[in-house]
Motif scaffolding. Structure first.
Motif, PDB file in Angstrom:
ATOM      1  N   ARG A  82     -16.162 -44.162-124.346  1.00 43.29           N
ATOM      2  CA  ARG A  82     -16.496 -44.845-123.103  1.00 43.29           C
ATOM      3  C   ARG A  82     -16.110 -43.963-121.922  1.00 43.29           C
ATOM      4  O   ARG A  82     -15.004 -43.436-121.857  1.00 43.29           O
ATOM      5  CB  ARG A  82     -15.741 -46.175-123.024  1.00 43.29           C
ATOM      6  CG  ARG A  82     -16.186 -47.072-121.868  1.00 43.29           C
ATOM      7  CD  ARG A  82     -15.378 -48.352-121.859  1.00 43.29           C
ATOM      8  NE  ARG A  82     -15.882 -49.280-120.856  1.00 43.29           N
ATOM      9  CZ  ARG A  82     -16.804 -50.202-121.091  1.00 43.29           C
ATOM     10  NH1 ARG A  82     -17.308 -50.318-122.311  1.00 43.29           N
ATOM     11  NH2 ARG A  82     -17.217 -51.005-120.135  1.00 43.29           N
ATOM     12  N   PRO A  83     -17.026 -43.768-120.970  1.00 39.80           N
ATOM     13  CA  PRO A  83     -16.704 -42.909-119.824  1.00 39.80           C
ATOM     14  C   PRO A  83     -15.622 -43.532-118.955  1.00 39.80           C
ATOM     15  O   PRO A  83     -15.582 -44.761-118.751  1.00 39.80           O
ATOM     16  CB  PRO A  83     -18.030 -42.790-119.070  1.00 39.80           C
ATOM     17  CG  PRO A  83     -18.802 -44.018-119.468  1.00 39.80           C
ATOM     18  CD  PRO A  83     -18.408 -44.290-120.882  1.00 39.80           C
ATOM     19  N   ILE A  84     -14.735 -42.688-118.465  1.00 38.22           N
ATOM     20  CA  ILE A  84     -13.660 -43.138-117.602  1.00 38.22           C
ATOM     21  C   ILE A  84     -14.177 -43.149-116.169  1.00 38.22           C
ATOM     22  O   ILE A  84     -14.599 -42.120-115.648  1.00 38.22           O
ATOM     23  CB  ILE A  84     -12.439 -42.220-117.709  1.00 38.22           C
ATOM     24  CG1 ILE A  84     -11.936 -42.197-119.160  1.00 38.22           C
ATOM     25  CG2 ILE A  84     -11.324 -42.641-116.767  1.00 38.22           C
ATOM     26  CD1 ILE A  84     -10.786 -41.237-119.390  1.00 38.22           C
ATOM     27  N   PRO A  85     -14.190 -44.300-115.498  1.00 40.47           N
ATOM     28  CA  PRO A  85     -14.715 -44.353-114.125  1.00 40.47           C
ATOM     29  C   PRO A  85     -13.832 -43.560-113.180  1.00 40.47           C
ATOM     30  O   PRO A  85     -12.614 -43.519-113.303  1.00 40.47           O
ATOM     31  CB  PRO A  85     -14.707 -45.852-113.795  1.00 40.47           C
ATOM     32  CG  PRO A  85     -13.645 -46.421-114.701  1.00 40.47           C
ATOM     33  CD  PRO A  85     -13.702 -45.620-115.957  1.00 40.47           C
ATOM     34  N   GLU A  86     -14.484 -42.925-112.216  1.00 35.59           N
ATOM     35  CA  GLU A  86     -13.762 -42.148-111.217  1.00 35.59           C
ATOM     36  C   GLU A  86     -13.123 -43.074-110.205  1.00 35.59           C
ATOM     37  O   GLU A  86     -13.727 -44.026-109.729  1.00 35.59           O
ATOM     38  CB  GLU A  86     -14.699 -41.163-110.537  1.00 35.59           C
ATOM     39  CG  GLU A  86     -15.240 -40.098-111.478  1.00 35.59           C
ATOM     40  CD  GLU A  86     -16.112 -39.096-110.744  1.00 35.59           C
ATOM     41  OE1 GLU A  86     -16.259 -39.254-109.515  1.00 35.59           O
ATOM     42  OE2 GLU A  86     -16.632 -38.152-111.378  1.00 35.59           O
TER      43      GLU A  86
END
Length: 303
Positions: free
Chosen positions: A296-300
């Motif tokens: 899962r991409p880590i939100p900025e």
């Protein structure tokens, strides 16, 4: 018993004399151990009126014993030699004497004379204990309230989703901390190193197998050599420095060979046996949830 035995004859250079004068004027002292009993002595004595420094060149050891046990050791320094401000060498003879004395003091109480009973008496501070207990309880309550307030909405939402069908449940959106449930049990990037840091033998092999490791031989070698190898390198470097400075803390070469033999014939075989037992009898991984194939991409976020 020994009387006035010569340790060595040494000519002190001007540099040595200045070094000893500095040590004597600053009340330098040393500590020796005889059968784990500490003894202390000063390097010399300094006359504050005349500014003269004297170096103790004789040591008198008085050892009290009870049968075959050493009970007490006393050290008396003597034969002071004046340290002149000269450039020529000063001949010094270092010597010692040993005198044994019988005593009836028991062996178990030989350290009592070295300990200040009033200083080492343990008094229970009940107020501090009670204060610490109350503080822990308050902090635990605050943390619990904060967590419950933060997770209350998520709990209510997940309770409602329990009534949905499997398809609707899979298609439903996830909220809060449950968003990372599919990434918790993903294998780490450096699985081999991670497994070696977890533990030795069975524990390392079990972690390695749980996350899908296949190179068993490499896992055994890395697990068995990582910590001992790191410790050996650091210890060897420090030991070289100790040997260079002729320190009494230097580890003998025979002791290092004994440590290596202990690792080779005990630690490494046990690591190998633990890995074999894990491979044949350990249960298969059973994670409580699915592992997402794509991380899962880590939100900025703003830093």
């Amino acid at each position: 018993n020994e009387e006035n035995v010569t340790i060595c004859d040494k000519g002190l250079t001007a540099k040595d004399v200045n070094l000893f004068r500095y040590a004597v004027s600053n009340n330098y002292w040393y500590q020796l151990f005889l059968d784990d009993l500490p003894v202390w002595g000063f390097v010399g004595e300094f006359d504050t009126n005349t500014g003269d420094a004297f170096l103790y060149t004789h040591r008198d050891f008085v050892i009290s014993y009870n049968h075959d046990k050493i009970i007490q050791v006393r050290l008396e320094s003597g034969n002071p030699v004046k340290l002149y401000w000269e450039t020529r060498d000063i001949p010094i003879r270092f010597s010692f004497s040993v005198r044994w004395e019988a005593t009836d003091d028991p062996f178990d109480s030989r350290f009592d004379k070295l300990l200040d009973t009033e200083f080492f008496e343990h008094k229970i501070h009940w107020f501090s204990i009670f204060n610490s207990f109350i503080m822990v309880m308050l902090l635990a309550g605050f943390v619990s309230v904060i967590l419950l307030r933060m997770l209350k909405k998520d709990y209510a939402r997940y309770d409602k989703e329990e009534a949905l069908g499997d398809l609707d449940h899979d298609l439903g959106d996830e909220y809060g901390w449950k968003q990372v449930h599919g990434d918790v049990f993903r294998a780490p990037r450096s699985l081999l190193l991670f497994s070696a840091l977890i533990g030795t033998g069975y524990s390392s092999a079990n972690t390695y197998q749980t996350y899908g490791g296949r190179n068993w031989i490499k896992n055994i070698i890395v697990t068995a050599t990582l910590w001992p190898g790191t410790l050996s390198v650091v210890t060897t470097m420090i030991n070289f420095v100790a040997v260079y400075y002729s320190s009494s803390r230097a580890i003998p070469f025979t002791a290092m060979l004994a440590m290596f033999a202990t690792w080779l014939f005990l630690a490494f075989p046990l690591t190998f046996i633990g890995a074999i037992l894990c491979r044949n009898w350990a249960s298969q991984p059973n994670f409580p949830c699915r592992v997402n194939p794509i991380p899962r991409p880590i939100p900025e976020k703003i830093w």
